[in-house]
Design a protein around this motif. Sequence first.
Motif, mmCIF file in Angstrom:
data_model
loop_
_atom_site.group_PDB
_atom_site.id
_atom_site.type_symbol
_atom_site.label_atom_id
_atom_site.label_comp_id
_atom_site.label_asym_id
_atom_site.label_seq_id
_atom_site.Cartn_x
_atom_site.Cartn_y
_atom_site.Cartn_z
ATOM 1 N N VAL A 47 0.863 -1.181 0.000
ATOM 2 C CA VAL A 47 0.000 0.000 0.000
ATOM 3 C C VAL A 47 0.897 1.228 0.000
ATOM 4 N N ARG A 48 0.481 2.252 -0.746
ATOM 5 C CA ARG A 48 1.272 3.470 -0.846
ATOM 6 C C ARG A 48 0.351 4.675 -0.863
ATOM 7 N N THR A 49 0.813 5.796 -0.320
ATOM 8 C CA THR A 49 0.063 7.051 -0.402
ATOM 9 C C THR A 49 0.977 8.131 -0.962
ATOM 10 N N TRP A 50 0.379 9.037 -1.749
ATOM 11 C CA TRP A 50 1.114 10.148 -2.362
ATOM 12 C C TRP A 50 0.335 11.429 -2.125
ATOM 13 N N PRO A 51 0.446 12.048 -0.953
ATOM 14 C CA PRO A 51 -0.311 13.274 -0.685
ATOM 15 C C PRO A 51 0.302 14.483 -1.380
ATOM 16 N N ALA A 52 -0.538 15.351 -1.902
ATOM 17 C CA ALA A 52 -0.092 16.602 -2.509
ATOM 18 C C ALA A 52 -1.259 17.568 -2.498
ATOM 19 N N ASP A 53 -0.974 18.852 -2.626
ATOM 20 C CA ASP A 53 -2.042 19.845 -2.673
ATOM 21 C C ASP A 53 -2.959 19.593 -3.866
ATOM 22 N N GLU A 54 -2.382 19.130 -4.956
ATOM 23 C CA GLU A 54 -3.164 18.919 -6.170
ATOM 24 C C GLU A 54 -4.169 17.788 -6.005
ATOM 25 N N THR A 59 -2.665 3.894 -3.370
ATOM 26 C CA THR A 59 -2.520 2.745 -4.263
ATOM 27 C C THR A 59 -2.452 1.465 -3.447
ATOM 28 N N LEU A 60 -3.275 0.495 -3.798
ATOM 29 C CA LEU A 60 -3.223 -0.833 -3.210
ATOM 30 C C LEU A 60 -2.749 -1.789 -4.297
ATOM 31 N N GLU A 61 -1.608 -2.415 -4.083
ATOM 32 C CA GLU A 61 -1.056 -3.339 -5.061
ATOM 33 C C GLU A 61 -1.421 -4.757 -4.667
ATOM 34 N N MET A 62 -1.932 -5.528 -5.647
ATOM 35 C CA MET A 62 -2.479 -6.851 -5.361
ATOM 36 C C MET A 62 -1.923 -7.877 -6.324
ATOM 37 N N GLU A 236 3.954 7.472 -8.335
ATOM 38 C CA GLU A 236 4.042 6.043 -8.644
ATOM 39 C C GLU A 236 5.094 5.731 -9.701
ATOM 40 N N ASP A 237 5.443 6.739 -10.497
ATOM 41 C CA ASP A 237 6.387 6.532 -11.591
ATOM 42 C C ASP A 237 7.758 7.103 -11.216
ATOM 43 N N PRO A 238 8.717 6.251 -10.836
ATOM 44 C CA PRO A 238 10.029 6.755 -10.432
ATOM 45 C C PRO A 238 10.909 7.157 -11.595
ATOM 46 N N GLY A 239 10.524 6.801 -12.828
ATOM 47 C CA GLY A 239 11.411 7.008 -13.962
ATOM 48 C C GLY A 239 12.528 5.981 -13.935
ATOM 49 N N ALA A 240 13.634 6.305 -14.603
ATOM 50 C CA ALA A 240 14.783 5.397 -14.601
ATOM 51 C C ALA A 240 15.446 5.396 -13.228
ATOM 52 N N ILE A 241 16.063 4.261 -12.895
ATOM 53 C CA ILE A 241 16.738 4.117 -11.596
ATOM 54 C C ILE A 241 18.174 3.694 -11.852
ATOM 55 N N ASP A 276 5.647 20.342 -8.256
ATOM 56 C CA ASP A 276 6.651 20.872 -7.347
ATOM 57 C C ASP A 276 6.901 19.942 -6.164
ATOM 58 N N ASN A 277 6.428 18.697 -6.316
ATOM 59 C CA ASN A 277 6.623 17.719 -5.252
ATOM 60 C C ASN A 277 6.568 16.326 -5.886
ATOM 61 N N ASP A 278 6.580 15.306 -5.033
ATOM 62 C CA ASP A 278 6.633 13.928 -5.523
ATOM 63 C C ASP A 278 5.226 13.374 -5.715
ATOM 64 N N TYR A 279 4.602 13.719 -6.844
ATOM 65 C CA TYR A 279 3.315 13.140 -7.211
ATOM 66 C C TYR A 279 3.260 13.016 -8.730
ATOM 67 N N PHE A 280 2.381 12.157 -9.197
ATOM 68 C CA PHE A 280 2.318 11.846 -10.617
ATOM 69 C C PHE A 280 1.406 12.823 -11.355
ATOM 70 N N VAL A 281 1.851 13.275 -12.516
ATOM 71 C CA VAL A 281 1.051 14.141 -13.383
ATOM 72 C C VAL A 281 0.977 13.490 -14.761
ATOM 73 N N PRO A 282 -0.212 13.174 -15.267
ATOM 74 C CA PRO A 282 -0.323 12.572 -16.601
ATOM 75 C C PRO A 282 0.270 13.481 -17.670
ATOM 76 N N LEU A 283 0.711 12.883 -18.765
ATOM 77 C CA LEU A 283 1.411 13.636 -19.799
ATOM 78 C C LEU A 283 0.534 14.734 -20.394
ATOM 79 N N HIS A 284 -0.726 14.411 -20.709
ATOM 80 C CA HIS A 284 -1.569 15.430 -21.332
ATOM 81 C C HIS A 284 -1.877 16.563 -20.367
#
Length: 455
Positions: A47-54, A59-62, A236-241, A276-284
């Motif tokens: 389980v993961r949480t990504w809080p942001a003002d936006e 996310t629950l991974e199963m 959720e998307d770390p990009g390359a590592i 401006d923080n660690d949260y996911f933004v869709p490309l469009h």
Amino acid sequence: MADDTRPSSPGISPTGASRRRLIATAGTLFVLPVIPTAAQAATIVAVRTWPADEYTRVTLEMDSELKAQHFTLDNPDRLVVDIEGLTINATIRDLISKVRPNDPYIESVRVAQNRPDVVRLVMDLKQPIAPQVFTLKPIGEYKYRLVLDLYPKIAQDPLMAIMDGADTDPLAEVLEDLARNSPLPDAPVPSMPGQTLPPVARKPKPSAPAPAPKPSEPPAGRQSILIALDPGHGGEDPGAIGRNGTREKDIVLSIAKRLKKLIDAQPGMRAYLTRDNDYFVPLHVRVQKARRVKADLFISIHADAWIKPSARGSSVFALSQNGATSAAARWMAQRENDADLIGGVNLGSHNKQVAQVLLDLSTAAQINDSVRVGGNVLAEIGKINRLHKKSVERAGFAVLKAPDIPSILVETAFISNPEEERLLRSPAHQDKIARAMLEGVNDYFAARPALARRA
């Protein structure tokens, strides 16, 4: 307060029913599609949480796909999610401790076995929300995911006041209409947390749609050049590592913030971050954000990766509508465009016409200006780092498809190369990259008299 996690009674009083608002599409309860059999009991693996003002994402991974339904309650505000085919375990109880005190939307979480094969989550909320609940199939390192996106019912968006006084933009209206016609009602306007933007002068609304502004023509009445900086990936998307665990999403956000600080210190220039923080933004949405603030330039910042650690060097890309300039450029565009699959986008709420409109209206002028500014930036980066390619490459990057904003994507270095990973982790080298990009941007605007005069 009643315990909402307990099994529901067979009958619900009219008073209780009036308080319950089902999240529905076309009058039916929103139900996720796949129903496992009793023999396929699922297990929550993370389980993961990504809080942001936006917005806040949970996310629950199963290990298998599930059926779920959700509804909201008010007085007090709560989100209730029933997940079928699931038995409570220690991992899902972990969600309780994942909620952070500074989360703008979630006050607390309660978890219980509501029925023998149904786990109920009750989220006590700090404000009314417009939730989106959807599933994602396995991709990359992720298994099946149940995603809960908690948007504010009334978006705390500093852009709304600006848009109230802004020029009418026909393409923006098309995109807004497409978004409003999506299957999920009341889709929230993406907000831009913690940013102060220059004012835009009001003009009379034209009687007929006008063509989209030319890339080199600034919005009338604004006193600053506005540059949209887009740190890639996030949440959720770390990009390359890198080999030492360096995450692309962290590095590019740090570089973007450094570049923003440098730009804001320039007379007549301002910068705006798509995140401006660690949260996911869709490309469009990244593209829409840049257009909503009427940016004069869009720079997406990334860190490259390749299957061989020997690959190294910086690159700059512009949009191509006629195929990529190389097989590597095509592969790179596909990898970046897959960010929506990894980060997780509710495809049911994203009208595919949006992407087509953006692509169809991308102009030759935008692409030409993108190549010019890309060449300036590439030349400056070449002074502080080896170049992977000595000219601007072209490919179909979704994030570069603003039709009226010169847009480039900068691959700062190869995070998969141990030496360049070490450099990317260095604050001093991040500053060098940011300063090189600023010099390239200044060179570009110096050659654009209409823009340079304002600065």
